[in-house]
Design an enzyme around this catalytic site. Structure first.
Site, PDB file in Angstrom:
ATOM      1  N   HIS A  88     -12.529  -3.715 -46.416  1.00 17.90           N
ATOM      2  CA  HIS A  88     -12.745  -4.518 -45.323  1.00 17.90           C
ATOM      3  C   HIS A  88     -13.221  -5.816 -45.794  1.00 17.90           C
ATOM      4  O   HIS A  88     -14.187  -5.904 -46.175  1.00 17.90           O
ATOM      5  CB  HIS A  88     -13.722  -3.824 -44.392  1.00 17.90           C
ATOM      6  CG  HIS A  88     -14.048  -4.487 -43.352  1.00 17.90           C
ATOM      7  ND1 HIS A  88     -15.432  -4.878 -43.029  1.00 17.90           N
ATOM      8  CD2 HIS A  88     -13.474  -4.992 -42.204  1.00 17.90           C
ATOM      9  CE1 HIS A  88     -15.325  -5.359 -41.823  1.00 17.90           C
ATOM     10  NE2 HIS A  88     -14.313  -5.250 -41.181  1.00 17.90           N
ATOM     11  N   ASP A 140      -9.243 -11.674 -42.311  1.00 16.90           N
ATOM     12  CA  ASP A 140      -9.145 -12.319 -40.876  1.00 16.90           C
ATOM     13  C   ASP A 140      -8.551 -13.783 -41.210  1.00 16.90           C
ATOM     14  O   ASP A 140      -8.981 -14.268 -42.264  1.00 16.90           O
ATOM     15  CB  ASP A 140     -10.405 -12.408 -40.393  1.00 16.90           C
ATOM     16  CG  ASP A 140     -11.157 -11.246 -40.562  1.00 16.90           C
ATOM     17  OD1 ASP A 140     -11.034 -10.308 -39.551  1.00 16.90           O
ATOM     18  OD2 ASP A 140     -12.233 -10.937 -41.370  1.00 16.90           O
ATOM     19  N   GLU A 186      -5.823  -9.543 -39.443  1.00 19.62           N
ATOM     20  CA  GLU A 186      -6.313  -9.587 -38.299  1.00 19.62           C
ATOM     21  C   GLU A 186      -6.492 -11.005 -37.607  1.00 19.62           C
ATOM     22  O   GLU A 186      -6.796 -11.916 -38.416  1.00 19.62           O
ATOM     23  CB  GLU A 186      -7.780  -9.103 -38.205  1.00 19.62           C
ATOM     24  CG  GLU A 186      -8.363  -9.125 -36.814  1.00 19.62           C
ATOM     25  CD  GLU A 186      -9.879  -8.541 -36.862  1.00 19.62           C
ATOM     26  OE1 GLU A 186     -10.458  -9.114 -35.804  1.00 19.62           O
ATOM     27  OE2 GLU A 186     -10.281  -8.081 -37.536  1.00 19.62           O
ATOM     28  N   ASP A 217     -16.319  -1.239 -46.432  1.00 20.67           N
ATOM     29  CA  ASP A 217     -16.714  -2.162 -47.309  1.00 20.67           C
ATOM     30  C   ASP A 217     -16.760  -1.853 -48.471  1.00 20.67           C
ATOM     31  O   ASP A 217     -17.081  -2.879 -49.558  1.00 20.67           O
ATOM     32  CB  ASP A 217     -18.266  -2.459 -46.540  1.00 20.67           C
ATOM     33  CG  ASP A 217     -18.258  -3.241 -45.330  1.00 20.67           C
ATOM     34  OD1 ASP A 217     -17.174  -3.810 -44.694  1.00 20.67           O
ATOM     35  OD2 ASP A 217     -19.200  -3.310 -44.438  1.00 20.67           O
TER      36      ASP A 217
END
Length: 242
Positions: A7, A36, A106, A226
């Site tokens: 992540h 992201d 994302e 994570d």
């Protein structure tokens, strides 16, 4: 065997959404990374989670109000040491040409629309021939439907903060092949039923050992964590089982 996605890279040990975090995740043995994307003032696709740079860098302001050159001057390594710039998406995708990682991109466009971001990202994915190693996700489900219409060959997966009734039906209705739920909001039964209906389930953000055990035990498609090192260590226990 359940796949492990790092992540924002190996973000428990490195500055999130940086090349160092992504490289470390790959070296640790993660199956994929999650990142992201947003657009700068001059339209460059950059890798950063927050709409503002304040939390993760030594700068201030909104990503959308900064030019790419200004953004590159910022340092995400706030603890000191070697400078860690915010990467451009093209930098990450070029690096991915040297490995076999899967990448969950994302779209961070649920607050600011970032007109044309999907087209720019799809162009880059195709440029580097990574169509079959990319998953598009977003809390903005209009965005992933738009992405599917533009590039039906690239997998999409809606993100959810809350539970949804019969999520496989919803995913099928928007042609999504994956579902990315908050891990605390989805039961084992719903995960298994969703997978039985041909939808991959990748819960986020799974950092506690007990939650990893739970999802590995039911052979969930993937987890997003994570700490890929911890996750791999726990997953290895299940590889030894008959």
């Amino acid at each position: 065997m359940t796949q492990i996605f790092a992540h924002r890279g190996y973000s428990s040990a490195y500055p999130e959404n940086t090349m160092s975090a992504f490289v470390a995740a790959e070296k640790a043995g993660a199956d994929g990374i999650e990142l992201d994307v947003q657009l700068t003032k001059d339209g460059e696709v950059v890798v950063i989670h927050d709409e503002k740079v304040d939390r993760t860098t030594n700068g201030i302001g909104f990503v959308k109000d900064l030019f790419y050159k200004e953004l590159r001057q910022l340092n995400t390594n706030k603890k000191g040491g070697r400078k860690e710039p915010i990467p451009a998406l093209k930098e990450v995708l070029e690096w991915m040409s040297s490995n076999q990682l899967i990448c969950n991109i994302e779209f961070k466009n649920n607050r600011f629309p970032y007109d044309g971001m999907e087209e720019k990202v799809i162009h880059l994915v195709r440029k580097f021939h990574l169509d079959n190693r990319i998953i598009f996700s977003s809390f903005n489900h209009y965005s992933i439907v738009h992405s599917y219409r533009l590039a039906p060959e690239i997998e999409t997966a809606p993100l959810f903060l809350e539970g949804i009734f019969m999520p496989w039906v919803y995913c099928q209705s928007i042609r999504a092949k994956g579902l990315h739920p908050k891990h605390t909001t989805i039961s084992d039964q719903i995960i298994q039923k969703t997978m039985e209906n041909g939808i991959a389930v990748r819960p986020y953000t799974v950092n506690q050992e007990k939650d990893m055990h739970r999802l590995f035990n039911i052979k969930c498609t993937s987890i997003i964590t994570d700490d890929p090192v911890k996750a791999i260590k726990i997953r290895n226990q299940y590889k030894k089982r008959p």
